[in-house]
Structure formats: structure tokens, C-alpha cells
Design an enzyme around this catalytic site. Structure first.
Site: not given
Ligand code: MN
Length: 152
Positions: A66, A68, A72, A106, A120
């Protein structure tokens, strides 16, 4: 969201579990873009505007491929495995640190024969992950190292 503000002190239990932390196996079916992974939200602190989660994959499990807008900050907490950030694939192990910038593909894979887990940190308010289209996936697989990492 079903997250309560935690008590100030919560004890670690065996096998990467904690008192007062719900263990959330991801629902899985044939179409799921992840495999054998669970999530535990360790901290959801409004005052800090962040969350700290612990994700763990069984042997051969993997997280969703995914990307976004939000970033992270990751620390491997259990075992060995591999991580892809963009087109960079690395063997990673307990206590290694990984930064995943915004809008970067990732994925984590427990492909070293053991359970594999990571902490995370994310913004409490964040955008939803986007999955690759068939065209984007084909473009990624044009890199042989990425194709080998992703498997069949
Ligand atoms: Mn992500």
C-alpha cells in the site's frame, strides 16, 4: 474508533501481548491483500496526536502492499524478515529502524521462516491506504527484485 485511553501502566505478557490491548487479527479471505497478520494498538494518545501499533505476521505472512500520504516510523521488534520501501528491499531484524515516507509503496514479509513483528508509529488522524492498480503492480514487477519479493 473503538480505542479507549489506556491506563498509565500496562504489563507486557508473553509472546508480544500486553494487558489491556486488544489483539486484532485481520479478517482474511481469498481476496485479502494481506496474510496472517495481527494488529495491537499500544498507544492512542490524543495529546500526542499519534498512535503506536504493533503488527505481527506469522511465518510466511505479509502486510498489505500500500501507500498513503501519511508516513510511518517503524522499529522491528520480533524476528527477521524483509521490508520493501519504494523499490528498495532489505533484510531487517529486531531493533532495526525504518522510515516510510508519504506516498511510498511499502510491504513487510515474514519470509525468513519465523514470526516477524514491528512497532509502527503514525499520525492519529491520517488518510486511508491506497492499493496498487493492476497497471501499477505490473510496473512494480518489472523490477526483478520487486517481483521476487512479491512472489506469485
Ligand atoms: Mn502503511
Amino acid at each position: 474508533m473503538d480505542i479507549e485511553q489506556p491506563l498509565n501502566f500496562r504489563l507486557a505478557r508473553e509472546a508480544f501481548r500486553w494487558d489491556g490491548v486488544a489483539h486484532q487479527p485481520y479478517k482474511q479471505d481469498g481476496e485479502a491483500p494481506f496474510k496472517d497478520i495481527s494488529r495491537q494498538v499500544l498507544f492512542h494518545e490524543d495529546a500526542l496526536a499519534c498512535e503506536l501499533r504493533y503488527f505481527e505476521m506469522d511465518k510466511d505472512g505479509y502486510s498489505t502492499l500500500e501507500r498513503h500520504e501519511h508516513a510511518h516510523a517503524v522499529m522491528i521488534l520480533r524476528g527477521h524478515g524483509q521490508c520493501m520501501v519504494g523499490e528498495e528491499i532489505r533484510d531487517v531484524k529486531q531493533f532495526d529502524l525504518i522510515t516510510i515516507p508519504g506516498w511510498t509503496w511499502h510491504q513487510f514479509r515474514a519470509n525468513a521462516g519465523e514470526a516477524f513483528g514491528f512497532l509502527c508509529m503514525v499520525n492519529a488522524t491520517r488518510d486511508r491506504p491506497v492499493l496498487p492498480t493492476a497497471e501499477e503492480l505490473a510496473a512494480m514487477r518489472a523490477n526483478p527484485a520487486v517481483a521476487a519479493f512479491l512472489g506469485s
